[in-house]
Design a protein around this motif. Structure first.
Motif, PDB file in Angstrom:
ATOM      1  N   PRO A  73       0.790  -1.190   0.003  1.00 15.65           N
ATOM      2  CA  PRO A  73      -0.013  -0.014  -0.070  1.00 15.65           C
ATOM      3  C   PRO A  73       0.921   1.214  -0.053  1.00 15.65           C
ATOM      4  O   PRO A  73       0.228   2.396  -0.093  1.00 15.65           O
ATOM      5  N   MET A  74       2.217   1.058   0.167  1.00 15.45           N
ATOM      6  CA  MET A  74       2.740   2.234   0.397  1.00 15.45           C
ATOM      7  C   MET A  74       3.807   2.647  -0.950  1.00 15.45           C
ATOM      8  O   MET A  74       4.672   3.412  -0.973  1.00 15.45           O
ATOM      9  N   ARG A  75       3.334   1.874  -2.004  1.00 18.74           N
ATOM     10  CA  ARG A  75       4.371   1.761  -3.199  1.00 18.74           C
ATOM     11  C   ARG A  75       4.422   3.104  -3.876  1.00 18.74           C
ATOM     12  O   ARG A  75       5.850   3.382  -4.569  1.00 18.74           O
ATOM     13  N   ASP A  76       3.525   3.956  -3.718  1.00 22.79           N
ATOM     14  CA  ASP A  76       3.816   5.141  -4.403  1.00 22.79           C
ATOM     15  C   ASP A  76       4.541   6.130  -3.938  1.00 22.79           C
ATOM     16  O   ASP A  76       5.041   7.152  -4.322  1.00 22.79           O
ATOM     17  N   LEU A  77       5.032   5.926  -2.603  1.00 18.14           N
ATOM     18  CA  LEU A  77       6.032   6.824  -2.004  1.00 18.14           C
ATOM     19  C   LEU A  77       7.516   6.235  -2.497  1.00 18.14           C
ATOM     20  O   LEU A  77       8.413   7.078  -1.881  1.00 18.14           O
ATOM     21  N   ALA A  78       7.635   5.252  -3.385  1.00 22.85           N
ATOM     22  CA  ALA A  78       9.005   4.811  -4.050  1.00 22.85           C
ATOM     23  C   ALA A  78       8.725   4.564  -5.418  1.00 22.85           C
ATOM     24  O   ALA A  78       8.070   4.316  -5.974  1.00 22.85           O
ATOM     25  N   VAL A  79       9.881   5.451  -6.008  1.00 31.34           N
ATOM     26  CA  VAL A  79      10.149   5.564  -7.470  1.00 31.34           C
ATOM     27  C   VAL A  79      11.317   4.805  -7.945  1.00 31.34           C
ATOM     28  O   VAL A  79      12.359   5.479  -7.188  1.00 31.34           O
ATOM     29  N   ASP A 133      10.118   5.635  11.409  1.00 32.62           N
ATOM     30  CA  ASP A 133       9.119   5.049  12.293  1.00 32.62           C
ATOM     31  C   ASP A 133       7.535   5.456  11.746  1.00 32.62           C
ATOM     32  O   ASP A 133       6.699   4.825  12.367  1.00 32.62           O
ATOM     33  N   TRP A 134       7.371   6.646  11.438  1.00 34.15           N
ATOM     34  CA  TRP A 134       6.048   7.101  11.104  1.00 34.15           C
ATOM     35  C   TRP A 134       5.243   6.271   9.958  1.00 34.15           C
ATOM     36  O   TRP A 134       4.001   6.298  10.086  1.00 34.15           O
ATOM     37  N   LEU A 135       6.204   5.405   9.256  1.00 34.73           N
ATOM     38  CA  LEU A 135       5.408   4.537   8.406  1.00 34.73           C
ATOM     39  C   LEU A 135       4.896   3.341   9.057  1.00 34.73           C
ATOM     40  O   LEU A 135       4.379   2.396   8.496  1.00 34.73           O
ATOM     41  N   GLY A 136       5.160   2.986  10.054  1.00 37.89           N
ATOM     42  CA  GLY A 136       4.694   1.705  11.105  1.00 37.89           C
ATOM     43  C   GLY A 136       5.245   0.406  10.559  1.00 37.89           C
ATOM     44  O   GLY A 136       6.627   0.564  10.180  1.00 37.89           O
ATOM     45  N   ARG A 137       4.598  -0.305  10.487  1.00 44.21           N
ATOM     46  CA  ARG A 137       5.226  -1.719   9.999  1.00 44.21           C
ATOM     47  C   ARG A 137       5.442  -1.847   8.527  1.00 44.21           C
ATOM     48  O   ARG A 137       6.491  -2.746   8.084  1.00 44.21           O
ATOM     49  N   TRP A 138       5.555  -0.669   7.710  1.00 42.62           N
ATOM     50  CA  TRP A 138       5.907  -0.590   6.447  1.00 42.62           C
ATOM     51  C   TRP A 138       7.618   0.271   6.402  1.00 42.62           C
ATOM     52  O   TRP A 138       8.004   0.243   5.378  1.00 42.62           O
ATOM     53  N   ALA A 139       7.744   0.794   7.614  1.00 38.83           N
ATOM     54  CA  ALA A 139       9.152   1.189   7.534  1.00 38.83           C
ATOM     55  C   ALA A 139      10.446   0.557   7.032  1.00 38.83           C
ATOM     56  O   ALA A 139      11.311   1.015   6.226  1.00 38.83           O
TER      57      ALA A 139
END
Length: 270
Positions: free
Chosen positions: A26-32, A110-116
């Motif tokens: 779900p956090m993939r859009d934060l990475a290019v 750390d603010w990304l929780g378990r995805w950090a």
């Protein structure tokens, strides 16, 4: 009497990147990924845009520059900025601004929780100095990546003043720009960022920055890993959708109340 000329520029596209890597979920859009970043930046330069950091872009526009500028920014300060983004930027002849989360340097986001862990660790102070020495503008992204608009006054000052002081003392250079964690801001937050000594700040916004707008709430467009270079050129030219920013502006006061309650009860809303 001094007459101030109206600026010749019509709008400033500013891009908001985070990690330069490939991330699933779900956090993939934060990475290019670096190869996609290279494609996007080279497409913009081929289309006639000059790519610079945000503070430089604002300064150039105030000086009457008529180049077609795009401000390139990266939030948080992941280590992959040094290993992957710096070479890509150099190859594209692009400048950029990197906003560092001072209190997290050398650790995970750390603010990304378990995805950090998916994003790797953030830059160390020594690595951040390497980035600065490579000609990248270093901006401030606060101490611990809190949504600033729900903080009490004393903590808000700590987040904006101490982080700037640490960056300037450790890097030996002036820090002018600020990026609001999670993009949240308001009149009180903008005043605190100004009082701390910054002269510009950026939010999310998802639209173009236009003349006469606040220098302390510069909106940005977010390139995603699925966006081709050609599509990014189209996004920059078109300015994105005006509907989403307007809906977010309307919803922000209510969402701020939700986040205040979450903070008071110890819940983490990223």
């Amino acid at each position: 009497m001094t007459v101030t000329a109206h600026p010749a520029w019509q709008s400033l596209p500013a891009l908001m990147y985070h990690s330069v890597s490939a991330v699933a979920g779900p956090m993939r859009d934060l990475a290019v990924p670096p190869e996609r970043l290279a494609e996007q930046l080279h497409a913009l330069t081929a289309a006639g845009y000059r790519l610079v950091g945000l503070t430089e872009a604002l300064d150039l526009l105030e000086q009457g520059c008529t180049d077609r500028l795009v401000a390139v920014t990266f939030d948080d300060g992941y280590r992959d900025f040094l290993t992957a983004a710096v070479p890509v930027l150099a190859d594209a002849g692009a400048g950029a601004t990197l906003y560092a989360s001072v209190g997290h340097l050398g650790r995970h986001a750390d603010w990304l929780g378990r995805w950090a862990p998916d994003f790797g660790r953030l830059l160390t102070w020594d690595e951040l100095a390497e980035v600065a020495d490579a000609g990248i503008e270093i901006g401030n992204h606060s101490l611990v990546h809190h949504p600033l608009d729900v903080l009490p006054a004393a903590q808000l000052r700590e987040e904006t003043v101490r982080s700037k002081d640490e960056l300037e003392q450790r890097l030996g250079r002036r820090v002018r720009g600020f990026a609001y964690p999670h993009g949240y801001n308001g009149a009180r937050v903008r005043a605190a960022v100004l009082a701390a000594g910054h002269d510009n700040a950026t939010e999310v916004g998802r639209r173009l920055h236009t003349p006469g707008e606040r220098r302390f709430a510069v909106p940005r467009l977010q390139p995603t890993p699925d966006l081709t270079g050609e599509q990014l050129v189209g996004l920059v030219a078109g300015g994105g959708s005006s509907l989403v920013p307007r809906l977010k502006q309307i919803a922000q006061p209510g969402w701020r109340v939700v986040r205040r309650v979450a903070r008071a009860t110890g819940r983490n809303l990223t």
